[in-house]
Design an enzyme around this catalytic site. Structure first.
Site, short mmCIF file in Angstrom:
data_model
loop_
_atom_site.label_atom_id
_atom_site.label_comp_id
_atom_site.label_asym_id
_atom_site.label_seq_id
_atom_site.Cartn_x
_atom_site.Cartn_y
_atom_site.Cartn_z
N THR A 179 1.28 17.93 -23.03
CA THR A 179 0.98 17.45 -24.39
C THR A 179 -0.18 16.45 -24.36
OG1 THR A 179 2.58 15.67 -24.18
CG2 THR A 179 3.38 17.73 -25.14
N GLY A 216 8.85 15.69 -29.77
CA GLY A 216 8.64 15.76 -31.22
C GLY A 216 9.95 16.23 -31.82
N HIS A 217 10.71 15.33 -32.42
CA HIS A 217 12.03 15.66 -32.96
C HIS A 217 11.94 15.64 -34.48
CE1 HIS A 217 14.10 14.25 -28.97
NE2 HIS A 217 13.20 15.19 -28.80
N ARG A 245 5.00 2.54 -8.04
CA ARG A 245 5.18 1.08 -8.09
C ARG A 245 3.91 0.33 -8.49
NH1 ARG A 245 8.02 1.45 -2.42
NH2 ARG A 245 6.28 2.91 -2.25
N THR A 270 4.68 18.29 -31.90
CA THR A 270 3.81 17.23 -31.40
C THR A 270 2.36 17.69 -31.35
OG1 THR A 270 5.58 16.25 -30.13
CG2 THR A 270 3.37 15.76 -29.36
N THR A 271 2.12 18.93 -30.93
CA THR A 271 0.73 19.38 -30.73
C THR A 271 0.31 20.48 -31.70
OG1 THR A 271 1.50 21.00 -29.12
CG2 THR A 271 0.83 18.85 -28.25
N GLY A 272 1.26 21.06 -32.44
CA GLY A 272 0.92 22.15 -33.37
C GLY A 272 0.67 23.48 -32.69
N LYS A 275 17.11 19.19 -31.35
CA LYS A 275 17.85 17.97 -31.00
C LYS A 275 17.79 16.94 -32.13
CE LYS A 275 15.22 17.66 -27.34
NZ LYS A 275 14.52 18.96 -27.40
N GLY A 301 12.94 22.73 -24.36
CA GLY A 301 12.62 21.78 -25.42
C GLY A 301 12.65 22.42 -26.80
N ASP A 302 12.59 21.57 -27.84
CA ASP A 302 12.50 22.01 -29.24
C ASP A 302 13.71 22.82 -29.68
OD1 ASP A 302 9.99 20.82 -29.22
OD2 ASP A 302 9.02 22.67 -28.57
N GLU A 303 14.87 22.51 -29.14
CA GLU A 303 16.09 23.25 -29.48
C GLU A 303 16.66 22.81 -30.84
OE1 GLU A 303 15.66 21.50 -26.72
OE2 GLU A 303 15.88 22.79 -24.96
N GLN A 337 12.80 16.70 -24.44
CA GLN A 337 12.46 17.91 -23.70
C GLN A 337 13.72 18.77 -23.52
OE1 GLN A 337 10.92 14.71 -22.17
NE2 GLN A 337 9.67 15.23 -23.92
P1 GDP Z 1 13.61 19.07 -31.05
O1 GDP Z 1 12.39 18.69 -30.28
O2 GDP Z 1 14.68 19.61 -30.15
O3 GDP Z 1 14.13 17.98 -31.93
O4 GDP Z 1 13.18 20.27 -31.99
P2 GDP Z 1 11.84 20.36 -32.89
O5 GDP Z 1 11.98 19.44 -34.03
O6 GDP Z 1 10.64 20.24 -32.04
O7 GDP Z 1 11.89 21.87 -33.34
C1 GDP Z 1 12.99 22.41 -34.01
C2 GDP Z 1 12.51 22.98 -35.34
O8 GDP Z 1 13.49 23.85 -35.86
C3 GDP Z 1 12.29 21.92 -36.40
O9 GDP Z 1 11.23 22.33 -37.23
C4 GDP Z 1 13.60 21.93 -37.18
O10 GDP Z 1 13.44 21.50 -38.53
C5 GDP Z 1 13.97 23.37 -37.12
N1 GDP Z 1 15.42 23.63 -37.10
C6 GDP Z 1 16.41 22.93 -36.48
N2 GDP Z 1 17.60 23.57 -36.62
C7 GDP Z 1 17.35 24.69 -37.34
C8 GDP Z 1 18.18 25.79 -37.80
O11 GDP Z 1 19.37 25.85 -37.54
N3 GDP Z 1 17.55 26.75 -38.50
C9 GDP Z 1 16.22 26.73 -38.78
N4 GDP Z 1 15.69 27.74 -39.46
N5 GDP Z 1 15.41 25.72 -38.36
C10 GDP Z 1 15.97 24.74 -37.65
P1 IMO Z 2 10.99 17.84 -27.31
O1 IMO Z 2 11.70 16.54 -27.00
C1 IMO Z 2 8.76 21.25 -25.76
C2 IMO Z 2 6.20 20.57 -22.27
C3 IMO Z 2 4.71 20.65 -22.49
C4 IMO Z 2 4.28 21.12 -21.10
C5 IMO Z 2 5.24 20.38 -20.18
C6 IMO Z 2 4.69 19.07 -19.62
O2 IMO Z 2 10.32 17.87 -28.62
O3 IMO Z 2 11.87 19.00 -27.05
P2 IMO Z 2 4.10 16.69 -20.59
O4 IMO Z 2 3.41 16.27 -21.86
O5 IMO Z 2 5.48 16.19 -20.47
O6 IMO Z 2 3.25 16.40 -19.40
O7 IMO Z 2 4.16 18.29 -20.67
O8 IMO Z 2 6.39 20.08 -20.97
N1 IMO Z 2 6.88 19.61 -23.19
C7 IMO Z 2 7.65 19.98 -24.22
N2 IMO Z 2 7.93 21.20 -24.71
N3 IMO Z 2 9.34 20.16 -26.31
C8 IMO Z 2 9.11 18.93 -25.80
O9 IMO Z 2 9.77 17.84 -26.23
C9 IMO Z 2 8.20 18.79 -24.74
N4 IMO Z 2 7.72 17.74 -24.03
C10 IMO Z 2 6.92 18.26 -23.07
O10 IMO Z 2 4.39 21.59 -23.48
O11 IMO Z 2 4.54 22.50 -20.96
MG MG Z 3 10.35 19.08 -30.27
#
Ligand code: GDP
Ligand code: IMO
Ligand code: MG
Length: 421
Positions: free
Chosen positions: A128, A39-40, A142, A297-299, A15, A11-13, A221
């Protein structure tokens, strides 16, 4: 055709940022799984916006946005999000569609999530706590409530029956969890939900595809959090891989075109569970600082480590990724060397396969190293400006994964994205 974009790690790549960029070329952006655990992050006119349930195409006035049947919706979070978006994008509701078949998260789902995590103690998932697991349990058990149910005259009866089941379950947990104060805001939000465009989304998508519209399915995720193929039980409760698109939107596999897979140039994980390349040292701390790795999402601080090509190759295989996107390359600017895990050593054996048992096995990653790059990637405006060692690093990844890198992201802004040849 429907293209797919999904995370290949935990997650958090990035997206949200990439969907916001690619949305210019699509008519519809659709979420197919997950819920407010996502959290995007996007930057819109200099404002930071974090989307949890609403697709990341919402800031493109030509884009329609669909929340598909595979998503679980918390009405309260959804309305908070709408209110945050409206000042920036006043027509958000005109372009937002919800599937009848998406399941609802009710206040006692969140209470069950909290009680279940508290009871697990040290073994907790690190959820989360948004009620995701319990809502999907009711779906597959169900018992669930769906968005379409809020339009039914006996919604309250259905709600009370589900709540009664939950209260019974909660009575078996030691630590009491409150939910009562969340009930009134829930019903207020349900009232507002009734005003939205609730549709038979699978027919709607079919019509859109037949009329030549371009759809992008936005994953939440990451592949290593997939309920079937992730690091079980430290996963989420939905199919995060490309297979989830068909069941999460009601589209046939033959309709799927490109699959964009996103990976950071390093790796993070938030919550518990195995992470073979984790760095619990100053390098890990430095990655967290340079990448501002704190949960959207959670800080919570995210765990950090080197990029893991063994896990990535697995994720690319599972989803049939056709185009890779490498994000946060700029974060690696001050690291020397830059490492990539290319194999795991388990019980003295070397493997390039992601093993079944990742929770209990002692996995020692084998690394390939590149020297740090000679100039910052963050300031590059085109492929031609990239330092040679970085392009060699990209070639190495492409060759290992047998997949082309389409874009390299080098900053948080929508346009900080380099198209690769
Ligand atoms: P998501 O859940 O996959 O949408 O990713 P998140 O928003 O949770 O976390 C990605 C974080 O990296 C965010 O704070 C973005 O603003 C930041 N981000 C995304 N792409 C880049 C990048 O190429 N460079 C840097 N420095 N930050 C980035
Ligand atoms: P995005 O879309 C990173 C992780 C949680 C926990 C596990 C299960 O922003 O990439 P859940 O709330 O689904 O029961 O939690 O998955 N998790 C994430 N980690 N990015 C997310 O979403 C996540 N959504 C859930 O931290 O380890
Ligand atoms: Mg995220």
């Amino acid at each position: 055709m429907i293209d797919v974009l999904l995370g290949l790690q935990w997650g958090d790549e990035g997206k949200g940022k990439i969907v916001d960029y690619l949305a210019a070329g699509y008519d519809i952006i659709a979420r197919f799984q997950g819920g407010p655990n996502a959290g995007h992050t996007l930057y819109v006119q200099g404002n930071k916006v974090v989307l949890h349930t609403i697709p990341s195409g919402v800031f493109h006035p030509h884009c329609l946005n669909l929340i598909g049947n595979g998503v679980v919706i918390d009405p309260v979070t959804l309305h908070r999000e709408i209110e945050a978006i409206q000042p920036l994008q006043p027509d958000v509701l005109d372009r937002l569609f919800l599937s009848h078949r998406a399941h609802l998260i009710i206040p006692t789902h969140r209470a069950l999530d909290a009680a279940s995590e508290a009871a697990k103690g040290k073994e907790k998932i690190g959820s989360t706590l948004k009620g995701i697991g319990p809502a999907y349990m009711d779906k597959t058990g169900r018992n669930g409530l769906r968005v379409g149910d809020i339009l039914s005259p006996n919604f309250l009866e259905k709600y009370n029956a589900l709540k009664a089941k939950h209260l019974d379950l909660l009575s078996h947990y030691e630590s009491p969890v409150s939910w009562e104060e969340f009930e009134a805001p829930f019903f207020d939000a349900v009232e507002k939900l009734r005003q939205l465009k609730i549709i038979n989304a699978e027919y709607w998508i079919d019509e859109q595809l037949k009329s030549g519209k371009k759809i992008l399915a936005e994953g939440a995720q990451g592949s290593m959090l997939d309920i079937d193929f992730g690091t079980y039980p430290f996963v989420t409760s939905s199919n995060t891989i490309a297979g989830g698109v068909c069941s999460g939107l009601g589209v046939a596999p033959s309709a799927v075109g490109e699959v964009y897979g996103i990976s950071k140039a390093y790796c993070t994980r938030v919550g518990g569970g195995p992470f073979p390349t984790e760095l619990e040292d100053e390098t890990g701390d430095a990655l967290r600082k340079a990448g501002a790795e704190f949960g959207a999402t959670t800080g919570r601080p995210r765990r950090c480590g080197w990029i893991d090509l063994v896990a990535l190759r697995y994720a690319v295989m599972l989803s049939g990724v056709t185009r890779l996107i490498l994000t946060k390359a700029d974060v690696m600017d001050n690291f020397d060397p830059v490492k990539l895990a290319t194999a795991y050593r388990i019980d003295g054996q070397i493997t390039r396969e992601f093993p079944y048992d990742v929770c209990d096995a002692a996995i020692e990653p084998e690394y390939h190293e590149f020297p740090g790059w000679s100039k910052p990637i963050g300031s590059c405006k085109s492929y031609e400006e990239l330092p040679e060692v970085f392009t060699q690093y990209c070639n190495f990844i492409e060759s290992y994964l047998q997949t082309k890198i389409a874009f390299v992201s080098n900053g948080t802004g929508r346009d900080q994205l380099l198209q690769m040849p």
